[in-house]
Design an enzyme around this catalytic site. Structure first.
Site, PDB file in Angstrom:
ATOM      1  N   ASP A 292       0.871  -1.171   0.000  1.00 24.35           N
ATOM      2  CA  ASP A 292       0.000   0.000   0.000  1.00 24.35           C
ATOM      3  C   ASP A 292       0.919   1.235   0.000  1.00 24.35           C
ATOM      4  O   ASP A 292       2.138   1.135   0.150  1.00 24.35           O
ATOM      5  CB  ASP A 292      -0.973  -0.003   1.181  1.00 24.35           C
ATOM      6  CG  ASP A 292      -2.195   0.871   0.875  1.00 24.35           C
ATOM      7  OD1 ASP A 292      -2.143   1.657  -0.099  1.00 24.35           O
ATOM      8  OD2 ASP A 292      -3.204   0.780   1.585  1.00 24.35           O
TER       9      ASP A 292
HETATM   10  C1  BGC Z   1      -4.976   3.303  -0.009  1.00 25.40           C
HETATM   11  C2  BGC Z   1      -5.115   2.307  -1.117  1.00 25.40           C
HETATM   12  C3  BGC Z   1      -4.976   2.998  -2.430  1.00 25.40           C
HETATM   13  C4  BGC Z   1      -3.624   3.680  -2.466  1.00 25.40           C
HETATM   14  C5  BGC Z   1      -3.317   4.349  -3.787  1.00 25.40           C
HETATM   15  C6  BGC Z   1      -3.733   4.161  -0.144  1.00 25.40           C
HETATM   16  O1  BGC Z   1      -3.734   5.218   0.740  1.00 25.40           O
HETATM   17  O2  BGC Z   1      -4.980   2.623   1.227  1.00 25.40           O
HETATM   18  O3  BGC Z   1      -6.335   1.634  -1.021  1.00 25.40           O
HETATM   19  O4  BGC Z   1      -5.137   2.099  -3.487  1.00 25.40           O
HETATM   20  O5  BGC Z   1      -3.588   4.659  -1.453  1.00 25.40           O
HETATM   21  O6  BGC Z   1      -4.050   5.480  -3.970  1.00 25.40           O
END
Ligand code: BGC
Length: 761
Positions: A292
Site C-alpha cells: 500500500d
Molecule cells: C490506499 C489504497 C490505495 C492507495 C493508492 C492508499 O492510501 O490505502 O487503497 O489504493 O492509497 O491510492
C-alpha cells in the site's frame, strides 16, 4: 531449485532465442516463455526497477516522500528504474510517460498504469457499499465493467480494486469501499467485481487488471480508527477475513495489495505467513503483490523496521513484490542482495510476476493499447455508461421504513418541501473515491425530483454545508454554528403536503482516513429533522451516507426512510425514480445498522457466548452477555430492506433431514408477492452449525437469490446444501465440515425465524 516447469521454460527460451529472426507472431511462445526470455536480458537494476512504483505527480493519495521531484522521476523512467506509475491519467498523459519507458529505456518495458478505480472513473457509480446493497451480482459485475471501459480509455490498465475487506465496524471510514460485514456475500461480490474489471480477455483494450485489497484484516482495525492495529485470532482470520480474498484469487484476480495495519504484531506488508505461505503458497496465486502507499516505509513507524534498509529486507522477504511510493526497493535492494539479506530468486520471482501481468494485459504487444485519445473522447461519459450507472444506483437504494405506504409519492398535484444540506448538493453524491470526476457533477435530488414530476417543489437547505466546493481531499463541513437556514425550511414545511429531507454525511465524511466516533447525523441535521417534524410529520427521510448510521429517533418518529448512500453521478435521478415509484426499491443492507455506536463492532454472525439471552429473558438478571442500557440487536439487521410490495414466505421444505458426506439436500420455500406492484426480493438462506471443534456463529449466510415477482405471483426458490457449503476452518487448522446438528433459515433478512433442521452424518 530446478523444477520440471523451469526446465521446460528454459528449453523453450533457448528455442525462442534461436528463432529470434522469426517474428513474435510466427512463434507460438507462451507468456511464461516470453517472461523468462526477457528476464535473461535484464540487469539487476532493471529488475529492481520493475518492482518500483511512482506516483504521477498529482492526486497524491498519501504523504509523498519526494514531493514534486518530477524531473528525477522522469529520469528514472528513462533508465528503466520504474515498473509502474499510479495516478497518471488521460490517454495523452499516459502515452507521454509510456513513451519514455518504452522508447528511452534500454529494454523498453512498458509501464503498468495503476489507478483507484473504486466506483467509476469520470462517470461515478455508487460507492461499493451501496452497490453491495443490490445483492445483484450481474449489476455489480456490469458496473465494474463500465468503470473499466471508461478508465481504460483514459490510459489506465490496472485498478486498485476491489477492496474486499470484511468490515464490522461502522466507525471505520472505509466501510464505504467494501462489500460490508459478511464473508459469503463479500466473496460473491469480490468475484463479480474482479470479473467485471478484467472482462473475458485481459488483452482487450477495455479491460483492466484488478487488485484485491487490503491483505489482510484492514477492516478489523481497532475501534475503527483507520491505519490502527488489528489483532485477531486464526479463527476470525480464516473464517471471516480471508474468504473474499480467496474468492478473488479463484476468480482470477491479477494483483493483490497488502495493508497498512499490523496483524498480530506484524505489519501486513512484511507478513510472510499471509503473502508467501497462504497467498502464493496454499492458494497458488501467480500475480503480484503491491504494497500500500508507502507501507514499506511505514514499518519504521510501526517499530518493526530499524530503517529503510531493514524495511526493504522485511518487505521483500515477506512477499511484497512492488513498492508503492516508498522508494525503498529502488534504493535498497541492491545492497540488501550484496549483504545476503535478500535472495536473487526472490527478486526474480517478483519481477516474473509483474512482467507476466504486463504480458497478459497485452502491453508488450502494444504499449499504447490504452492510449487512444479518440476512444477516450467517445467512451468518457457515454450514454451506455451513464445509463449503467443510473441502473446500478437505483438497485443500490434500500427502503428502511414506509409506514402507511407514504411512498411512492404522486407525481402530480403535491406541494413538496425539499429540505436539507444534501438536497441540492451535486458534490456529496460523488462519494469519496472520484479522483477523475469533475466536482459538482452529480444530479442532485432537487434536479432529479423536478425532472420526474410536475409537483411544486420548494427547496430549503435548513443547514448549510460550509465551504461547499471542495477540491479533492479538501474537507467541507455540515454546519454546527449557524441555524439561520431553519426559518426558511420551517416555512416550506408548513405549507407542504409532504416533506422530503435529504440528510447524512457529505461525500468526504467517509472513506480513507475518515473514521468517526459518532454515527449520528452530523452537525445541526438531527436538530433540523426534529424541528421540522414538529411542524409537518409527513416526512420522507432520504439518507446519503457512506456507512451505517444510528437512526433511532428517525425510526421512531419519521414515517418513511430511504437509504440512498452516495450514489454517484446519476444520484438524483435514481432517488427520484424510487420516490415516485418508477422503480420499486429492492436493496438489502450489507451491514447491520446499530442502535448505538457503543454496539460496535456489530454483525449478525456473532458467537453465542456462554451467556446468551434473548432480549427480555432473565428479567432482573444482569449476568448474561448484554448491555445495561441498550439492546444487543441492531436497529436494522444485515440483509434488511423493504419494498413497495410485500412478500410472503412459506415454511421450509427439505428433500431430506439427513445429509451425509457424499450427498446433498435441497431446501426450498415458496415466495409470493402479496402486494399490488411488481417487486424484487432477495431470498436469503442462513445456516447454523450447532457445535464444532471451534465455536460457530449463530448463523451464517450460505445462499441468496434475487427474484422478481408480479403481483400475486409466487415462486419456489431452492438452495442446495452439501458438505462443501458447511466447511469452516476447524480446530484441526483445515477447511472441513464436521458432523452434527444444523439449522437452516430462509427469509427476507438475517433475523428471519423461518427455520428447519437437518443433520450431517
Ligand atoms: C490506499 C489504497 C490505495 C492507495 C493508492 C492508499 O492510501 O490505502 O487503497 O489504493 O492509497 O491510492
Amino acid at each position: 531449485m530446478i523444477t520440471t516447469r523451469s526446465l521446460g521454460v528454459l528449453f523453450s527460451v533457448v528455442l525462442f532465442i534461436s528463432f529470434e529472426c522469426l517474428s513474435q507472431k510466427e512463434i507460438e511462445v507462451s507468456i511464461d516463455e516470453r517472461v523468462e526470455a526477457l528476464l535473461l536480458k535484464m540487469t539487476l537494476k532493471e529488475k529492481i526497477g520493475q518492482m518500483n512504483q511512482y506516483n504521477g505527480f498529482w492526486n497524491v493519495t498519501g504523504p509523498t516522500p519526494k514531493e514534486g521531484n518530477a524531473k528525477e522521476k522522469y529520469d528514472d523512467l528513462a533508465k528503466g528504474l520504474v515498473g509502474s506509475m499510479l495516478n497518471v491519467r488521460g490517454a495523452k498523459e499516459v502515452r507521454a510517460v509510456q513513451e519514455v519507458a518504452v522508447n528511452q529505456s534500454r529494454l523498453g518495458i512498458p509501464l503498468i498504469i495503476g489507478f483507484d478505480l473504486i466506483h467509476g472513473y469520470k462517470t461515478i457509480s455508487p460507492i461499493p457499499l451501496a452497490e453491495s446493497a443490490s445483492w445483484d451480482m450481474g449489476a455489480i459485475k456490469k458496473s465494474a465493467r463500465l468503470g473499466a471501459m471508461e478508465a481504460s480509455a483514459a490510459g489506465i490498465n490496472w485498478t486498485f480494486a476491489p477492496m474486499v475487506d470484511v468490515s464490522r465496524d461502522a466507525r471505520w471510514g472505509r466501510v464505504m469501499e467494501g462489500a460490508g460485514e459478511d464473508p459469503f456475500l463479500g466473496s460473491r461480490i469480490a468475484e463479480a467485481r474482479v470479473k467485471g474489471f478484467q472482462g473475458d480477455d485481459l488483452k482487450e483494450n477495455n479491460t483492466v487488471a484488478a487488485c484485491a485489497k487490503h491483505f489482510a484484516a484492514y477492516g478489523f482495525v481497532e475501534s475503527g480508527r483507520d491505519y490502527n492495529t488489528a489483532d485477531i485470532g486464526e479463527n476470525t482470520l480464516h473464517n471471516i477475513v480471508l474468504p473474499p480474498f480467496k474468492a478473488a484469487v479463484d476468480a482470477g484476480v491479477k494483483t493483490f495489495m497488502n495493508s497498512f495495519n499490523e496483524l498480530n504484531g506484524i505489519p501486513a506488508t512484511a507478513d510472510a505467513y499471509l503473502q508467501r505461505d497462504i497467498l502464493k503458497g496454499d492458494w497458488s496465486f501467480d500475480g503480484f503483490v503491491v504494497s500500500d502507499w508507502g507501507s514499506i516505509k511505514e514499518m519504521i513507524d510501526h517499530g518493526y523496521a530499524k530503517n529503510s534498509y531493514h524495511a526493504g529486507e522485511l518487505a521483500l522477504n515477506g512477499g511484497s513484490d512492488m513498492d508503492m511510493e516508498s522508494y525503498i526497493y529502488v534504493n535498497q535492494i541492491e545492497s540488501l542482495l550484496d549483504a545476503g539479506k535478500v535472495q536473487v530468486e526472490q527478486i526474480d520471482d517478483a519481477v516474473r510476476r509483474i512482467l507476466r501481468v504486463k504480458f497478459e494485459l497485452g502491453l508488450f504487444d502494444d504499449p499504447f493499447l490504452y492510449c487512444d485519445e479518440e476512444r477516450e473522447q467517445k467512451v468518457t461519459g457515454s450514454k451506455e455508461i451513464r445509463e449503467g450507472v443510473l441502473d446500478m444506483a437505483k438497485k443500490s437504494i434500500v427502503l428502511l421504513k414506509n409506514d402507511n405506504n407514504i411512498l411512492p409519492l404522486k407525481k402530480e398535484g403535491l406541494k413538496i418541501a425539499l429540505i436539507g444540506p444534501l438536497a441540492d448538493d451535486k458534490n456529496s453524491p460523488l462519494g469519496n473515491w472520484r479522483i477523475a470526476a469533475e466536482n459538482n457533477t452529480a444530479v442532485s435530488v432537487l434536479e432529479g425530483m423536478n425532472q420526474y414530476s410536475g409537483n411544486s417543489i420548494t427547496h430549503a437547505q435548513g443547514v448549510r454545508l460550509v465551504n461547499k466546493i471542495p477540491a479533492f481531499h479538501e474537507e467541507v463541513d455540515i454546519n454546527t454554528t449557524d441555524r439561520c437556514g431553519f426559518k426558511a425550511a420551517k416555512k416550506a414545511a408548513k405549507k407542504a403536503d409532504v416533506v422530503v429531507m435529504v440528510l447524512g454525511e457529505y461525500g468526504f465524511q467517509s472513506g480513507e482516513g475518515r473514521s468517526r466516533t459518532k454515527l449520528d447525523l452530523p452537525g445541526f441535521q438531527q436538530e433540523l429533522l426534529e424541528e421540522i417534524a414538529k411542524i409537518n410529520s409527513n416526512i420522507v427521510l432520504v439518507l446519503m451516507n457512506g456507512r451505517p448510521l444510528v437512526l433511532n429517533w428517525a425510526n421512531e418518529n419519521i414515517p418513511a426512510i430511504v437509504e440512498a448512500w452516495h450514489l454517484g453521478t446519476e444520484s438524483g435521478n435514481a432517488i427520484a425514480q424510487v420516490l415516485y415509484g418508477d422503480y420499486n426499491p429492492s436493496g438489502k443492507l450489507p451491514m447491520s445498522f446499530p442502535r448505538s455506536v457503543g454496539q460496535m463492532p456489530l454483525y449478525y454472525n456473532y458467537k453465542n457466548t456462554g451467556r446468551p439471552g434473548a432480549e427480555g429473558r432473565d428479567a432482573g438478571s444482569v449476568f448474561w452477555s448484554h448491555f445495561g442500557d441498550e439492546k444487543n440487536t441492531p436497529l436494522y439487521p444485515f440483509g434488511y430492506g423493504l419494498s413497495y410490495t410485500n412478500f410472503e414466505y412459506s415454511q421450509i421444505e427439505m428433500s431430506s433431514k439427513e445429509l451425509n458426506f457424499n450427498s446433498s439436500i435441497t431446501v426450498s420455500v415458496n415466495v409470493k408477492n402479496t402486494g399490488k406492484v411488481k417487486g424484487k426480493e432477495v431470498v436469503q438462506m442462513y445456516v447454523k452449525d450447532h457445535f464444532g471443534s471451534v465455536t460457530r456463529p449463530v448463523r451464517e449466510l450460505k445462499g441468496f437469490e434475487l427474484i422478481e415477482l408480479a403481483p400475486g405471483e409466487s415462486r419456489k426458490v431452492s438452495f442446495t446444501i452439501n458438505p462443501e457449503l458447511l466447511k469452516f476452518y476447524s480446530a484441526r487448522k483445515k477447511w472441513e465440515a464436521e458432523p452434527g446438528q444444523f439449522s437452516v433459515f430462509i427469509g427476507t433478512n438475517s433475523a428471519t425465524k423461518n427455520s428447519a433442521s437437518f443433520s450431517l452424518k
